[in-house]
Write a protein that holds these residues in place. Structure first.
Motif: not given
Length: 300
Positions: A109, A112-113, A116-117, A171, A297, A300
């Motif tokens: 994670l 990117s995740l 981004s957060l 995912e 979340a 999105s």
């Protein structure tokens, strides 16, 4: 002497007991506390008199805590942790925009995740400080339950009474094979077709490893293990080198060099979610980041 009066005498010396438990040495304990060694010795003697039993005995070049001292020192360590958390709560209640969040997450994670957060939250609260901790799913769950982490991003979500979780995203898990593999050009592959393949797996304790074992078991076989690793990038590198196949989330963006990603049939998914301790107060900084993650979340 009553327990209340004895506790009042012991309480100011909790840091000393915790330091002795950690160092097993009077000199190093004094250095850790920033006080002269004679001061530590006097405090130890006073505590021993109040307790009515010695707290230390010589042990080589250091000391060994007596059973009574071990019990006190263990309680002191727990007590200090509670006090430190209370101080943190109080300070950050006064200044929630300059708090501290300890976030645990899976290696996968971090690509990117998590960035981004963090980017989205930092745009609103630039003063909040983060400590980032990576590891296996089981390691993150254990450390969260033990109070070492404030929040954790893991997959799959744990079923633990002391923890609360919220799913963020589903995912897909794909088959990763060497670019020249016989299955590289397929539109989809059934897991049962992999029974004779050698696998490159993440170690036990990682969520993808658990999912791989479960999918193979459901297909009627146990995977033949060629290599085990701790990071998905290492696993993919071994796949690219032709050393086995693996079940992994999509690399993204794009496809890693030397690896073909093939959908499985039926398509398996894992849920990535945020986890925190249930019924335990959070600092405003931790609450703010948790709410940011959940809101992001939901959008999105």
């Amino acid at each position: 002497m009553t327990y209340d009066s004895l506790s009042a005498q012991v309480a100011p010396h909790l840091p000393l007991l915790a330091a002795l438990r950690e160092t097993r040495n009077v000199t190093r304990a004094a250095e850790l506390l920033g006080v002269p060694q004679p001061t530590v010795s006097r405090r130890l003697a006073a505590l021993a008199d109040a307790l009515g039993a010695p707290l230390t005995v010589p042990d080589g070049r250091g000391i060994r805590l007596t059973r009574a001292a071990e019990l006190l020192a263990e309680a002191a360590t727990r007590g200090l942790a509670a006090v430190e958390n209370g101080v943190r709560l109080a300070r950050e209640e006064v200044s929630p925009e300059s708090g501290h969040v300890v976030l645990g997450f899976l290696h996968l994670l971090g690509r990117s995740l998590v960035p981004s957060l963090l980017r989205g939250h930092r745009a609103r609260y630039p003063g909040v400080r983060f400590t980032l901790v990576q590891g296996s799913r089981q390691d993150m769950v254990d450390r969260l339950a033990g109070g070492e982490l404030d929040l954790a991003l893991v997959a799959p979500l744990p079923v633990v009474p002391s923890l609360t979780s919220a799913g963020l995203v589903d995912e897909e898990i794909l088959l990763s094979v060497p670019a020249g593999h016989r299955l590289a050009g397929r539109h989809s592959v059934r897991v049962a077709e992999l029974a004779d393949e050698e696998f490159v797996l993440l170690e036990q304790g990682y969520g993808v490893r658990t999912l791989t074992d479960e999918l193979c078991a459901a297909a009627g076989f146990t995977p033949k293990i060629a290599f085990e690793g701790q990071e998905s990038d290492t696993v993919r590198g071994l796949v690219a080198a032709g050393l086995g196949v693996a079940l992994l989330p999509r690399f993204g963006p794009g496809t890693p060099a030397g690896v073909a990603e093939v959908p499985l049939s039926p398509r398996p998914f894992r849920t990535i979610g945020l986890v925190w301790r249930a019924e335990e107060p959070m600092t405003p900084a931790v609450t703010g980041f948790r709410d940011h993650v959940l809101t992001t979340a939901a959008r999105s």
